[in-house]
Scaffold this active site. Structure first.
Site, PDB file in Angstrom:
ATOM      1  CG  PHE A  22      -1.483   1.225   1.713  1.00  0.00           C
ATOM      2  CD1 PHE A  22      -1.980   2.179   0.843  1.00  0.00           C
ATOM      3  CD2 PHE A  22      -1.533   1.496   3.091  1.00  0.00           C
ATOM      4  CE1 PHE A  22      -2.485   3.383   1.310  1.00  0.00           C
ATOM      5  CE2 PHE A  22      -2.050   2.679   3.569  1.00  0.00           C
ATOM      6  CZ  PHE A  22      -2.512   3.634   2.687  1.00  0.00           C
ATOM      7  CB  ILE A  23       2.928   2.899   2.592  1.00  0.00           C
ATOM      8  CG1 ILE A  23       1.742   3.053   3.553  1.00  0.00           C
ATOM      9  CG2 ILE A  23       3.858   4.113   2.686  1.00  0.00           C
ATOM     10  CD1 ILE A  23       2.091   3.058   5.030  1.00  0.00           C
ATOM     11  CB  ILE A  68      13.872  -7.845   3.791  1.00  0.00           C
ATOM     12  CG1 ILE A  68      12.625  -8.171   4.611  1.00  0.00           C
ATOM     13  CG2 ILE A  68      13.587  -6.779   2.742  1.00  0.00           C
ATOM     14  CD1 ILE A  68      12.203  -7.064   5.561  1.00  0.00           C
ATOM     15  CB  SER A 131       4.516   1.418  14.021  1.00  0.00           C
ATOM     16  OG  SER A 131       3.203   1.256  14.504  1.00  0.00           O
ATOM     17  CE1 TYR A 155       3.763  -3.846  12.449  1.00  0.00           C
ATOM     18  CE2 TYR A 155       2.601  -2.371  13.946  1.00  0.00           C
ATOM     19  CZ  TYR A 155       3.240  -2.601  12.729  1.00  0.00           C
ATOM     20  OH  TYR A 155       3.350  -1.575  11.818  1.00  0.00           O
ATOM     21  CB  VAL A 199     -10.701  -0.030  10.689  1.00  0.00           C
ATOM     22  CG1 VAL A 199      -9.985   1.291  10.780  1.00  0.00           C
ATOM     23  CG2 VAL A 199     -12.159   0.138  10.992  1.00  0.00           C
ATOM     24  CG  ASN A 216     -13.205  -4.722  16.654  1.00  0.00           C
ATOM     25  OD1 ASN A 216     -13.911  -5.706  16.513  1.00  0.00           O
ATOM     26  ND2 ASN A 216     -12.195  -4.448  15.846  1.00  0.00           N
ATOM     27  NE  ARG A 290      -8.357  -5.152  16.422  1.00  0.00           N
ATOM     28  CZ  ARG A 290      -7.751  -4.774  15.315  1.00  0.00           C
ATOM     29  NH1 ARG A 290      -7.949  -5.418  14.206  1.00  0.00           N
ATOM     30  NH2 ARG A 290      -6.925  -3.740  15.308  1.00  0.00           N
TER      31      ARG A 290
HETATM   32  P1  NAD Z   1       1.568  -3.577   3.152  1.00  0.00           P
HETATM   33  O1  NAD Z   1       1.343  -4.928   3.740  1.00  0.00           O
HETATM   34  O2  NAD Z   1       0.621  -3.115   2.107  1.00  0.00           O
HETATM   35  O3  NAD Z   1       3.055  -3.445   2.615  1.00  0.00           O
HETATM   36  C1  NAD Z   1       4.143  -4.162   3.112  1.00  0.00           C
HETATM   37  C2  NAD Z   1       4.914  -4.683   1.934  1.00  0.00           C
HETATM   38  O4  NAD Z   1       6.071  -5.393   2.416  1.00  0.00           O
HETATM   39  C3  NAD Z   1       4.113  -5.682   1.078  1.00  0.00           C
HETATM   40  O5  NAD Z   1       4.209  -5.348  -0.280  1.00  0.00           O
HETATM   41  C4  NAD Z   1       4.772  -7.020   1.376  1.00  0.00           C
HETATM   42  O6  NAD Z   1       4.655  -7.947   0.311  1.00  0.00           O
HETATM   43  C5  NAD Z   1       6.186  -6.595   1.661  1.00  0.00           C
HETATM   44  N1  NAD Z   1       6.911  -7.585   2.458  1.00  0.00           N
HETATM   45  C6  NAD Z   1       6.475  -8.220   3.571  1.00  0.00           C
HETATM   46  N2  NAD Z   1       7.386  -9.097   3.993  1.00  0.00           N
HETATM   47  C7  NAD Z   1       8.441  -9.008   3.142  1.00  0.00           C
HETATM   48  C8  NAD Z   1       9.689  -9.674   3.050  1.00  0.00           C
HETATM   49  N3  NAD Z   1      10.021 -10.633   3.936  1.00  0.00           N
HETATM   50  N4  NAD Z   1      10.530  -9.342   2.048  1.00  0.00           N
HETATM   51  C9  NAD Z   1      10.176  -8.402   1.137  1.00  0.00           C
HETATM   52  N5  NAD Z   1       9.005  -7.743   1.164  1.00  0.00           N
HETATM   53  C10 NAD Z   1       8.143  -8.042   2.158  1.00  0.00           C
HETATM   54  O7  NAD Z   1       1.556  -2.578   4.405  1.00  0.00           O
HETATM   55  P2  NAD Z   1       1.648  -0.992   4.456  1.00  0.00           P
HETATM   56  O8  NAD Z   1       0.422  -0.529   5.174  1.00  0.00           O
HETATM   57  O9  NAD Z   1       1.966  -0.417   3.137  1.00  0.00           O
HETATM   58  O10 NAD Z   1       2.866  -0.798   5.458  1.00  0.00           O
HETATM   59  C11 NAD Z   1       4.159  -0.381   5.044  1.00  0.00           C
HETATM   60  C12 NAD Z   1       5.005  -0.163   6.265  1.00  0.00           C
HETATM   61  O11 NAD Z   1       4.434   0.835   7.100  1.00  0.00           O
HETATM   62  C13 NAD Z   1       5.183  -1.389   7.152  1.00  0.00           C
HETATM   63  O12 NAD Z   1       6.495  -1.398   7.641  1.00  0.00           O
HETATM   64  C14 NAD Z   1       4.199  -1.157   8.276  1.00  0.00           C
HETATM   65  O13 NAD Z   1       4.573  -1.835   9.454  1.00  0.00           O
HETATM   66  C15 NAD Z   1       4.313   0.349   8.419  1.00  0.00           C
HETATM   67  N6  NAD Z   1       3.139   0.972   9.047  1.00  0.00           N
HETATM   68  C16 NAD Z   1       1.968   1.024   8.371  1.00  0.00           C
HETATM   69  C17 NAD Z   1       0.877   1.642   8.981  1.00  0.00           C
HETATM   70  C18 NAD Z   1      -0.448   1.747   8.265  1.00  0.00           C
HETATM   71  O14 NAD Z   1      -1.357   2.349   8.837  1.00  0.00           O
HETATM   72  N7  NAD Z   1      -0.613   1.228   7.063  1.00  0.00           N
HETATM   73  C19 NAD Z   1       0.987   2.197  10.275  1.00  0.00           C
HETATM   74  C20 NAD Z   1       2.221   2.112  10.923  1.00  0.00           C
HETATM   75  C21 NAD Z   1       3.294   1.520  10.294  1.00  0.00           C
END
Ligand code: NAD
Length: 333
Positions: A22-23, A68, A131, A155, A199, A216, A290
């Site tokens: 996503f991000i 990774i 986070s 986490y 959510v 929740n 939750r």
């Molecule tokens: P996401 O699940 O959409 O993206 C994570 C990406 O990492 C995915 O494309 C996944 O395939 C890849 N990935 C996972 N394990 C891997 C591995 N072993 N090797 C290579 N790639 C791998 O999630 P997101 O919401 O885009 O989150 C991105 C980052 O931001 C994460 O580190 C997450 O912890 C952090 N984060 C997100 C939020 C949020 O609200 N979305 C909040 C706090 C922190």
């Protein structure tokens, strides 16, 4: 694009780990639009090819399908890279409660691999997704970067350990790092499906299908929901920062206001009803709270404003209007 006023030199090559997620995919798109060379490292654990399909034909874009947890993959991905935007991780508190070992392997060992690779390849700066879960049981409001509590989930521990390692790599090896503590990010490309869906996309899909979203708790829990454009802006600012005082530290990435779940659902219904008036009649259901959820979350964004000139342009309403339109146009069956 929010980074219009920002100057980011297009000569830089930037590695986005988790770039199919996503991000990460939103970061890849903005950087390519800016003219940068972008390398995306992803193992598609939760990421989707759909998120980056349109980028594959761009000569400035390279996809490395890899994990990774493999140090050699990390090292080859970091070669001749100027900046790393490390997003790859397994998100979700419930996922980490169910399977703490895999979350730790990816989020801690994988993170350490990426730090070592970035150090060995002399990248200019390592910017990583931290986070808001690091605030744990701290009841301070708003959350200020220096005051954290005890982590409430595996986490949260992994994300806090990331900060500790990044700090040690800065002080011991001189690797410049910036941690971005994201607060409940939402927007286009966020996955609405699966047991660990966030959510907002989950509720959007349910409402589009005339199914009742289940809140929740009683709906009074609140979050500092942050639109993806603000997060993209912050990552670009973290790359572009020239003041050393702004590096080797962590920042909250949020809008700086909180919205409770009842208000959130009311807004989603209002914006989706523009496309389908029946959505306004969908009833809301309530379930148990939750495990691991904190009641309220609100960020102070003063540090980012002062040191990185961060000015979030999207409040929750503006962000939700864009996000609901994107879901309706792209995922409505
Ligand atoms: P996401 O699940 O959409 O993206 C994570 C990406 O990492 C995915 O494309 C996944 O395939 C890849 N990935 C996972 N394990 C891997 C591995 N072993 N090797 C290579 N790639 C791998 O999630 P997101 O919401 O885009 O989150 C991105 C980052 O931001 C994460 O580190 C997450 O912890 C952090 N984060 C997100 C939020 C949020 O609200 N979305 C909040 C706090 C922190």
């Amino acid at each position: 694009m929010t980074n219009k006023k920002l100057h980011l030199d297009p000569k830089y090559c930037i590695l986005v780990t988790g770039g199919a997620g996503f991000i990460g995919s939103n970061l890849c798109i903005t950087l390519l639009n800016n003219g940068n060379k972008v390398r995306c490292l992803d193992n598609f654990a939760t990421g989707k090819l759909d998120n980056i399909n349109a980028l594959l034909s761009n000569p400035n874009f390279t996809l490395i399908e890899g994990d990774i947890r493999d140090i050699e993959v990390c090292k080859s991905a970091c070669k001749e890279v100027d900046y790393v935007l490390h997003q790859a991780a397994l998100g979700s508190v419930p996922r980490s409660i169910k399977d703490p070992i895999t979350s730790n392997d990816v989020n801690v060992s994988g993170f350490l691999n990426m730090l070592v690779a970035a150090r060995d390849c002399s990248v200019k700066r390592f910017i990583y997704a931290a986070s808001s879960s690091t605030y744990g049981d701290s009841e301070n409001m708003p959350k200020i970067e220096d005051v954290i509590g005890k982590p409430l989930s595996p986490y949260a521990i992994t994300k806090y350990v990331n900060e500790l390692y990044a700090n040690i790599f800065s002080t011991t090896y001189g690797l410049e790092t910036i941690g971005l503590r994201y607060f409940n990010v939402f927007g286009r490309h966020q996955d609405p499906n699966g047991a660990y869906a966030a959510v907002i996309p989950k509720f959007v899909m349910q409402l589009m299908n005339h199914e009742s979203p289940i809140i929740n708790g009683d709906g009074t829990y609140s979050r500092d929901f942050t639109y993806i454009e603000n997060v993209v802006q912050m990552n670009i600012r973290a790359i572009a920062a020239t003041d050393k005082k702004a590096t080797n530290t962590v920042y909250n990435v949020a809008y700086g206001e909180r919205t409770d779940l009842n208000e959130l659902v009311a807004l989603l219904k209002e914006y989706l009803s523009v496309f389908d008036s029946k959505i306004s009649e969908v009833q809301i259901k309530y379930g148990p709270t939750r495990q691991g959820d904190v009641p309220h979350s609100l960020a102070s964004i003063e540090k980012a404003k002062t040191l990185l000139e961060y000015h979030p342009e999207y409040d929750i309403k503006k962000g939700l209007k864009e996000a609901t339109t994107w879901y309706w146009q792209n995922l409505k069956q």
